[in-house]
Design an enzyme around this catalytic site. Sequence first.
Site, PDB file in Angstrom:
ATOM      1  N   GLU A 219     -16.640  18.559   3.602  1.00  0.00           N
ATOM      2  CA  GLU A 219     -15.220  18.443   3.286  1.00  0.00           C
ATOM      3  C   GLU A 219     -14.730  17.034   3.570  1.00  0.00           C
ATOM      4  O   GLU A 219     -14.861  16.550   4.703  1.00  0.00           O
ATOM      5  CB  GLU A 219     -14.391  19.425   4.117  1.00  0.00           C
ATOM      6  N   CYS A 220     -14.168  16.392   2.585  1.00  0.00           N
ATOM      7  CA  CYS A 220     -13.481  15.110   2.741  1.00  0.00           C
ATOM      8  C   CYS A 220     -14.398  14.056   3.365  1.00  0.00           C
ATOM      9  O   CYS A 220     -15.184  13.441   2.678  1.00  0.00           O
ATOM     10  CB  CYS A 220     -12.187  15.287   3.519  1.00  0.00           C
ATOM     11  N   ALA A 221     -14.311  13.851   4.669  1.00  0.00           N
ATOM     12  CA  ALA A 221     -15.187  12.875   5.307  1.00  0.00           C
ATOM     13  C   ALA A 221     -16.653  13.192   5.048  1.00  0.00           C
ATOM     14  O   ALA A 221     -17.482  12.291   4.872  1.00  0.00           O
ATOM     15  CB  ALA A 221     -14.922  12.833   6.811  1.00  0.00           C
TER      16      ALA A 221
END
Length: 461
Positions: free
Chosen positions: A343-345
């Site tokens: 997720e994201c990072a």
Amino acid sequence: MTALRLPRVLFAAPGSGHGKTMVTTGVMAALRSRGLVVSPHKVGPDYIDPSYHTLACARPGRNLDPHLQGEHRVAPLLAHGALTPEPADVAVIEGVMGLFDGAVGTSGFASSAHVAELVQAPVVLVVDCAATARSVGAVVHGFSRYSDRIRVTGVILNNVASPRHEAEARDGVAETGVPVLGVIPRLPDVVVPSRHLGLVPVAERRPEAIAAVEALAGMATQYVDLDAVLEVARRAPDLPVEPWDAAAEMGCDAPPRHRPRVGVAAGAAFSFGYAETAELLAAAGAEVVPFDPVHNDQLPEGLSGLMIGGGFPEMHAAELAANTGMRRSVAQLAADGGSIAAECAGLLYLGEELDGQPMCGVLPVTAAMGPRLTLGYRTAVALTDSVLSRTGERVTGHEFHRTVSTVRDGAAAWGWRDNAGRPTTEGLVRRRIHASYLHVHWAGHPQLAARFVSSAAEAGR
């Protein structure tokens, strides 16, 4: 259904910037210093405020969010947090934005007021008095009478310049009948550095964060009537609810016979995570193993799955790049068919390059810091089968990033409408890898955890 006796209070404000995080964290820490067991909670999707709550209360800060979790789970999740790892004496909830501000265009859905109603919590309003005095009374009057579905039972005056200023503000509030529970002077020394729309994560500045929480506890002890706050919390009615249970949520797939080891990224670069994620993974049958991609030189042994959540990897890109052993270890697990949810990072870390620094090279993604923050709730539809989702399945999530990514090829993970209402696709699915900017609270979609653990178990055979 049992009735839970749980003293509780929600701290809110007329808007962002009134000091509710400072006051809430200080009250949490001050009550704990009295010997009370305090259960900390935060309205909304934010990861950073709960990290300070965790520091203040020595137990996980947990989120309450009707959009991410579903209205019916909010009170059960509050009860679960208040009973885990031991029963709390009081639950303290920090609101989000202004008291009635929720998801845009939804008439206040997922607002602090919405959550206060769902968990039947009395509200204490924190008001910044820096540019006003007697008019504070009009603000309190309006907020206390705007909705008959919640109760504003106290106000804390913040940023008060002098005894004369305090007297004028108190005089204005007195006409509303709402009691003043604290008056906090201007305290320039009590500062918690901010980044984007929130505080700097505790994991990035732990010694300074500890000092800040201690200072906030002293502030609350000196300037807030803690006995009055506790009295407000004790007036909350018994909560008719069955506490949320991770094992009971695992109804979509049977637990795997093989118990897979699932690594969960942690540390300064990957500090965004919900406490319920690890609980769901464990309930689904996984052995959860935390690791730090900055400081550990390789993955823990025997992993067949990775959960790489959010954070601020752009602040640690050079350190992540320098750790070639970990990058190679992650790439090898992916090449071996391990299951990965990012997720994201995590999406950025699996890519080829972030701000010119080499990353793991697992996905054909390059990313760099952009000029604007992308922020908002999303309702997404899965565009392909993956280790998390099935085609056509809907999930609720939250997007929060300032990076811009370029994906060269691959099947998109999600589809949704952006802030302007335009259809968009996002993320990437490859083999046993699901990577996306979208943050999803797995307590709201427990089938994701069950599927991921099942996939990791298959990968580990």
